[in-house]
Design an enzyme around this catalytic site. Structure first.
Site, PDB file in Angstrom:
ATOM      1  CG  ASP A 219      -1.973   0.989   1.279  1.00 32.54           C
ATOM      2  OD1 ASP A 219      -2.162   1.675   0.275  1.00 32.54           O
ATOM      3  OD2 ASP A 219      -2.610   1.142   2.335  1.00 32.54           O
ATOM      4  CD  GLU A 258      -5.053   5.883  -1.562  1.00 35.30           C
ATOM      5  OE1 GLU A 258      -6.060   5.196  -1.774  1.00 35.30           O
ATOM      6  OE2 GLU A 258      -4.396   5.789  -0.507  1.00 35.30           O
ATOM      7  CD  GLU A 259      -3.282   5.174   2.564  1.00 37.49           C
ATOM      8  OE1 GLU A 259      -4.472   5.206   2.950  1.00 37.49           O
ATOM      9  OE2 GLU A 259      -2.681   4.122   2.270  1.00 37.49           O
ATOM     10  CG  ASP A 302      -4.043   1.053  -4.006  1.00 36.23           C
ATOM     11  OD1 ASP A 302      -3.027   0.865  -3.316  1.00 36.23           O
ATOM     12  OD2 ASP A 302      -4.931   1.849  -3.666  1.00 36.23           O
ATOM     13  CG  HIS A 384      -5.048   0.938   5.993  1.00 33.03           C
ATOM     14  ND1 HIS A 384      -6.085   1.850   5.866  1.00 33.03           N
ATOM     15  CD2 HIS A 384      -4.220   1.162   4.940  1.00 33.03           C
ATOM     16  CE1 HIS A 384      -5.871   2.592   4.776  1.00 33.03           C
ATOM     17  NE2 HIS A 384      -4.755   2.188   4.196  1.00 33.03           N
TER      18      HIS A 384
HETATM   19 ZN   LIG Z   1      -3.947   2.553   2.280  1.00 31.43          ZN
END
Ligand SMILES: [Zn+2]
Length: 416
Positions: A219, A258-259, A302, A384
């Site tokens: 990620d 992105e996060e 992704d 995550h």
């Molecule tokens: Zn992520």
């Protein structure tokens, strides 16, 4: 990542709150952490889905010149014909004469060319040279983020094919105050009318002070390393391809921010993608179109790197290209060129997606760009969590993906 409501790490051991309109994604095993993501549309009931698929397929067959055509690459056809995906691209291509007259065709590579191309991929280079420098904490505005961005710039500028490398730096308000972001945009031939655009995100998710380090191996360090290895491995062909002045070129986007910095939402996520999509929309390109209209397909990688990802087609208008990926997977399997790959099609699986995933493609999708979203569902079990590290990657899967994507690029662009 995207779509999760509630900080997955805020409290509660990685569990996010359920909101109305959200459902659990399918779980690969009972031991996986419970994930929730925002579904942009709910899954259809199965009977309705089958009817919709049947109608859609019928329309496609009726509409496509010369009929629907069978699946490509299933056998070892020498030379190959014009693929279903190319038929789609030509039919759907825009109004410029250059585009209509383009002669490039997505052909199946002859086996000898295919094998020679795969020889150019270097698993050690991918892992050692490209992945390792990315495995650092790299939230937006951090020293790690800057280091990674410089690394990406340097590697892209060092390629022999001669890429234009730009940094799209900007500041944006966030829940934590103004933050400096920077996307890296690399374009092989900026003057080419159209672009096959591959994207991934370079930032890692920010967790509160005191949380264990989060390196985001899947990620999205692995997707970024995959893009670097692909253009490095294909560098000689891409250089000759550039010299030919083809009407389509290759573009890479390494997107920052992105996060979510605090909690996923429209204002707190996709910072780099939102900024770049808007900028491209406002930047004239050629033939009276904008830079964003020059994107033929936006391919987003992704959450890749864990063992045996299940990737589904998310958008009907790019389904022919998705099927090409699946056909390449099947062909490489039959040739014995994929490792730890016991079934013909393991990654690019047919069937409807569980649901849409909000991700870096969204600002481009909203502006009409065709999207190929290469993301596994369910997400990797380590998603995550502090366990999203190199130790939990599955190298054979990473290298298989690099092989499939290399052939995809060669066939899409007509490199050989
Ligand atoms: Zn992520």
């Amino acid at each position: 990542m995207r779509k999760v409501s509630g900080g997955a790490h805020g409290g509660g051991g990685g569990r996010a709150r359920r909101r109305s309109g959200e459902r659990d994604p399918p779980q690969a095993s009972q031991t996986r952490p419970l994930l929730r993501r925002r579904l942009l549309w709910p899954p259809l009931p199965l009977p309705l889905l089958l009817v919709a698929l049947a109608v859609g397929t019928g329309l496609y067959v009726a509409w496509a010149p010369g009929g629907g055509g069978g699946e490509r690459g299933g056998g070892e056809k020498k030379g190959g014909g014009v693929g279903e995906a190319e038929t789609y691209r030509r039919r759907s291509s825009g109004g410029s004469p250059e585009r209509q007259s383009q002669s490039r065709q997505a052909r199946s590579l002859p086996e000898a060319h295919l094998r020679a191309l795969l020889e150019q991929l270097d698993p050690q280079r991918l892992w050692g040279k490209y992945l390792q420098p990315l495995l650092v904490e790299r939230p937006p505005g951090s020293p790690g983020n800057l280091k990674v961005r410089k690394f990406l710039e340097d590697e892209l500028r060092a390629l022999g094919a001669g890429w234009q490398v730009e940094v799209d730096a900007f500041s944006a308000p966030t829940p934590l105050g103004p933050v400096a972001f920077a996307n890296v945009v690399a374009t092989l031939s900026p003057e080419a009318p159209y672009r096959l655009t591959l994207a991934c995100h370079l930032d890692s998710k920010l967790f509160p002070p005191g949380a264990p380090p989060f390196l985001g191996a899947t990620d999205s360090a692995v997707p970024c390393a995959l893009l670097l290895e692909l253009v490095r491995a294909l560098d000689p062909q891409l250089g000759r391809f550039k010299d030919r002045g083809a009407p389509v070129t290759l573009q890479l986007l390494f997107l920052d921010g992105e996060e979510a910095l605090k909690e996923w939402g429209p204002e707190d996520s996709l910072y780099g993608a939102r900024h770049l999509a808007q900028r491209m929309e406002q930047t004239p390109h050629d033939f009276g179109i904008s830079e964003i209209q020059a994107i033929e397909i936006f391919v987003l990688l992704d959450l890749l790197g864990a063992r045996d990802p299940i990737i589904k087609s998310h958008f009907p208008n790019t389904a022919p290209w998705f099927r090409q990926l699946s056909s390449i997977e099947k062909r490489l399997h039959r040739l014995g060129l994929l490792a730890s790959h016991p079934w013909e099609v393991m990654y690019f699986q047919p069937g409807p997606p569980y649901g849409a995933v909000d991700d870096d493609h969204t600002p481009f999708l909203r502006r009409g760009v065709p999207i190929l979203h290469l993301i596994p569902t369910p997400f990797p079990a380590v998603w995550h969590t502090p366990a999203d590290t190199e130790a939990n990657l599955h190298p054979p899967t990473v290298h298989n993906l690099s092989r499939i994507l290399a052939i995809f690029l060669a066939e899409y662009l007509g490199l050989l």
